[in-house]
Design an enzyme around this catalytic site. Structure first.
Site, PDB file in Angstrom:
ATOM      1  N   GLY A  81      -3.486  -1.700   4.728  1.00 52.11           N
ATOM      2  CA  GLY A  81      -2.679  -0.181   3.906  1.00 52.11           C
ATOM      3  C   GLY A  81      -2.412  -0.794   3.074  1.00 52.11           C
ATOM      4  N   ASN A  82      -0.844   0.496   2.708  1.00 54.90           N
ATOM      5  CA  ASN A  82      -0.095   1.026   1.429  1.00 54.90           C
ATOM      6  C   ASN A  82      -0.168  -0.434   0.546  1.00 54.90           C
ATOM      7  OD1 ASN A  82      -0.377   3.094   1.450  1.00 54.90           O
ATOM      8  ND2 ASN A  82       2.012   3.723   2.219  1.00 54.90           N
ATOM      9  N   VAL A  83      -0.402  -1.831   1.571  1.00 56.00           N
ATOM     10  CA  VAL A  83       1.278  -2.189   0.449  1.00 56.00           C
ATOM     11  C   VAL A  83      -0.515  -3.881  -0.022  1.00 56.00           C
ATOM     12  CG1 VAL A  83       1.762  -5.496   0.168  1.00 56.00           C
ATOM     13  CG2 VAL A  83       3.005  -3.084   1.753  1.00 56.00           C
ATOM     14  N   ASP A 121      -9.423  -5.143   7.694  1.00 61.03           N
ATOM     15  CA  ASP A 121      -8.678  -4.485   8.205  1.00 61.03           C
ATOM     16  C   ASP A 121      -9.503  -3.975  10.083  1.00 61.03           C
ATOM     17  OD1 ASP A 121      -5.988  -2.040   7.688  1.00 61.03           O
ATOM     18  OD2 ASP A 121      -6.718  -1.831   9.504  1.00 61.03           O
ATOM     19  N   ARG A 145       8.253  -0.267   8.478  1.00 61.58           N
ATOM     20  CA  ARG A 145       9.161  -0.281   9.204  1.00 61.58           C
ATOM     21  C   ARG A 145       9.431   1.671   9.213  1.00 61.58           C
ATOM     22  NH1 ARG A 145      14.622  -1.879   6.420  1.00 61.58           N
ATOM     23  NH2 ARG A 145      13.569  -2.071   4.952  1.00 61.58           N
ATOM     24  N   HIS A 176      14.244 -12.941   3.707  1.00 61.84           N
ATOM     25  CA  HIS A 176      14.464 -11.436   3.636  1.00 61.84           C
ATOM     26  C   HIS A 176      14.559 -10.450   4.807  1.00 61.84           C
ATOM     27  CE1 HIS A 176      12.196  -7.941   1.498  1.00 61.84           C
ATOM     28  NE2 HIS A 176      11.041  -8.162   2.132  1.00 61.84           N
TER      29      HIS A 176
HETATM   30  N1  NAD Z   1       8.024  -8.729   2.631  1.00 59.36           N
HETATM   31  C1  NAD Z   1       8.080  -7.936   1.974  1.00 59.36           C
HETATM   32  O1  NAD Z   1       8.261  -7.816   0.672  1.00 59.36           O
HETATM   33  C2  NAD Z   1       7.285  -6.752   2.602  1.00 59.36           C
HETATM   34  C3  NAD Z   1       7.805  -5.476   1.340  1.00 59.36           C
HETATM   35  C4  NAD Z   1       6.474  -4.410   2.290  1.00 59.36           C
HETATM   36  C5  NAD Z   1       6.398  -4.092   3.114  1.00 59.36           C
HETATM   37  N2  NAD Z   1       6.368  -5.315   3.754  1.00 59.36           N
HETATM   38  C6  NAD Z   1       6.101  -5.215   4.970  1.00 59.36           C
HETATM   39  O2  NAD Z   1       4.360  -5.364   5.285  1.00 59.36           O
HETATM   40  C7  NAD Z   1       3.662  -5.244   6.060  1.00 59.36           C
HETATM   41  C8  NAD Z   1       2.274  -3.893   6.027  1.00 59.36           C
HETATM   42  O3  NAD Z   1       3.375  -2.817   5.433  1.00 59.36           O
HETATM   43  P1  NAD Z   1       1.899  -1.416   4.899  1.00 59.36           P
HETATM   44  O4  NAD Z   1       2.646  -0.168   4.654  1.00 59.36           O
HETATM   45  O5  NAD Z   1       1.028  -1.607   3.754  1.00 59.36           O
HETATM   46  O6  NAD Z   1       1.869  -1.033   5.788  1.00 59.36           O
HETATM   47  P2  NAD Z   1       0.604  -0.035   6.138  1.00 59.36           P
HETATM   48  O7  NAD Z   1       0.851   0.348   8.189  1.00 59.36           O
HETATM   49  O8  NAD Z   1       0.068   1.234   5.559  1.00 59.36           O
HETATM   50  O9  NAD Z   1      -0.704  -1.267   6.595  1.00 59.36           O
HETATM   51  C9  NAD Z   1      -0.703  -1.659   7.698  1.00 59.36           C
HETATM   52  C10 NAD Z   1      -2.472  -2.130   8.149  1.00 59.36           C
HETATM   53  O10 NAD Z   1      -3.080  -3.004   8.745  1.00 59.36           O
HETATM   54  C11 NAD Z   1      -3.775  -3.080   9.309  1.00 59.36           C
HETATM   55  N3  NAD Z   1      -3.600  -3.381  11.203  1.00 59.36           N
HETATM   56  C12 NAD Z   1      -2.598  -2.860  11.926  1.00 59.36           C
HETATM   57  N4  NAD Z   1      -3.454  -4.816  13.572  1.00 59.36           N
HETATM   58  C13 NAD Z   1      -4.661  -5.216  12.153  1.00 59.36           C
HETATM   59  C14 NAD Z   1      -4.936  -6.424  12.616  1.00 59.36           C
HETATM   60  N5  NAD Z   1      -4.605  -7.181  13.205  1.00 59.36           N
HETATM   61  N6  NAD Z   1      -5.446  -7.039  11.561  1.00 59.36           N
HETATM   62  C15 NAD Z   1      -6.047  -6.325  10.745  1.00 59.36           C
HETATM   63  N7  NAD Z   1      -5.369  -5.164   9.882  1.00 59.36           N
HETATM   64  C16 NAD Z   1      -4.223  -4.593  10.944  1.00 59.36           C
HETATM   65  C17 NAD Z   1      -2.641  -1.601  10.115  1.00 59.36           C
HETATM   66  O11 NAD Z   1      -4.479  -0.841   9.997  1.00 59.36           O
HETATM   67  C18 NAD Z   1      -3.006  -0.743   8.717  1.00 59.36           C
HETATM   68  O12 NAD Z   1      -4.269  -0.521   7.849  1.00 59.36           O
HETATM   69  C19 NAD Z   1       4.504  -4.190   7.197  1.00 59.36           C
HETATM   70  O13 NAD Z   1       4.877  -5.335   8.530  1.00 59.36           O
HETATM   71  C20 NAD Z   1       5.523  -4.304   6.122  1.00 59.36           C
HETATM   72  O14 NAD Z   1       7.145  -4.236   6.886  1.00 59.36           O
HETATM   73  C21 NAD Z   1       6.523  -6.413   3.548  1.00 59.36           C
END
Ligand code: NAD
Length: 307
Positions: free
Chosen positions: A11-13, A33, A82, A175
């Site tokens: 996904g995005n991160v 993914d 979130r 965090h």
């Molecule tokens: N620790 C930090 O500082 C921090 C900062 C930013 C985001 N995050 C967290 O990181 C996570 C990802 O954020 P994002 O913006 O990339 O979200 P996103 O929705 O863009 O991407 C998440 C991806 O995970 C995939 N996914 C879901 N279940 C899966 C599985 N069982 N196996 C493999 N892939 C799977 C989804 O298909 C999606 O592509 C979130 O939980 C977010 O809260 C943490």
């Protein structure tokens, strides 16, 4: 042999991290993914950027785990992000199951890897990943403090109109909303900000840092921050791949440090090829310690659901 890094969650991160990693040319990257075609498409798109940007990193996108075998570093970003008005803890149950599966599948194929957890609520998810893999605490830790201190540094630099490179910031604890930014250890060109800014101004910067994630969520409307989070994860991966011995704030399992046992919380650690090579303790004053303990309690109650 080139190093190998697995990024779970495209996904995005995850995808932005894969891009940043490829651009450093430090390792081959496997992007995993559950969404069919997404990791494959993003990996191919990134591979096709190589000739223009000048990197040779091999990129593989997959919905399975076999290609991840023998990874040096695994980063878990899979999960739900979130939405506005949603706290990190709302994500707890859903992401717990996802992280457990990702950690188990990837850890069993790369038993010597260093695992970095990004998925929120991150401190609890790091605990879930450690339990699922059975890895030692030196090789499972979470990304949060590097991002939180980068946010604090950004706000300090904006406030003082100085280069971000002149700033250094210290954020301890979980965090989440209970994170503990420490002005006493946050500096501009080596000078503590407590000598440069009024308490009132500092409190505003601290508050903005605490709400740094939510501020972006409310602006974006859908999804949460990913440019700075992926940059923060990259700094940690680089410290491991390059055996930098870099001291960074990471969420680590405390085993007596800071008077806490059996809970993940953000503290400064030294990162090198073996993962965490030192757990760094600083002396906190009464107010800082109280904030840290509040934060630890918040993480502990989240972990209790996965005991
Ligand atoms: N620790 C930090 O500082 C921090 C900062 C930013 C985001 N995050 C967290 O990181 C996570 C990802 O954020 P994002 O913006 O990339 O979200 P996103 O929705 O863009 O991407 C998440 C991806 O995970 C995939 N996914 C879901 N279940 C899966 C599985 N069982 N196996 C493999 N892939 C799977 C989804 O298909 C999606 O592509 C979130 O939980 C977010 O809260 C943490």
């Amino acid at each position: 042999m080139r190093k190998k890094v697995t990024v779970i969650g495209a996904g995005n991160v995850g995808a932005t991290l894969a891009q940043r990693l490829a651009e450093t040319d430090l390792a081959d990257v496997v992007l995993v993914d559950v969404a069919e075609g997404v990791p494959q498409g993003k990996a191919l798109d990134l591979a096709e950027s190589g000739p223009i940007l000048g990197y040779d990193s091999r990129l593989i996108g997959t919905n399975g785990y076999d290609d991840t075998a023998g990874s040096d570093v695994i980063i878990i970003t899979a999960g739900l992000a979130r939405k506005p008005g949603m706290s990190r803890d709302d994500l707890l149950a859903a992401n717990g199951d996802i992280v457990k599966a990702c950690a188990t599948e990837s850890g069993s194929r790369s038993p010597k890897a260093v695992m970095i957890v990004v998925t929120n609520p991150m401190d609890v998810m790091a605990f879930v990943a450690m339990k699922a893999t059975g890895f030692p605490r030196e090789r499972v830790f979470g990304m949060g403090g590097v991002l939180d201190s980068a946010r604090f540094r950004t706000f300090i630099a904006m406030e003082m109109n100085v280069s971000v490179e002149n700033t250094h910031a210290f954020v301890l604890g979980g965090h989440g909303d209970t994170m503990v930014p420490l002005p006493r250890f946050s500096t501009v060109a080596g000078i503590p900000i407590t000598e440069l800014l009024s308490t009132d101004r500092i409190n505003k910067l601290v508050e903005r840092t605490r709400n740094g994630g939510a501020e972006i969520v409310s602006l974006l409307k859908t999804g949460s921050a990913y440019y700075a989070p992926s940059a923060a994860a990259l700094e940690m991966v680089e410290a491991v791949l390059l055996d930098k011995k870099k001291i960074l704030p990471c969420s680590a399992l405390l085993e007596g440090e800071y008077g806490v046992k059996g809970v993940f919380a953000g503290i400064p650690v030294k990162l090198g090829a073996k993962g965490i090579e030192q757990f760094v303790e600083v002396k906190l004053n009464a107010e800082e310690n109280a904030g840290f303990m509040r934060s630890v309690e918040a993480v502990k109650s989240g972990c209790a659901k996965f005991m």
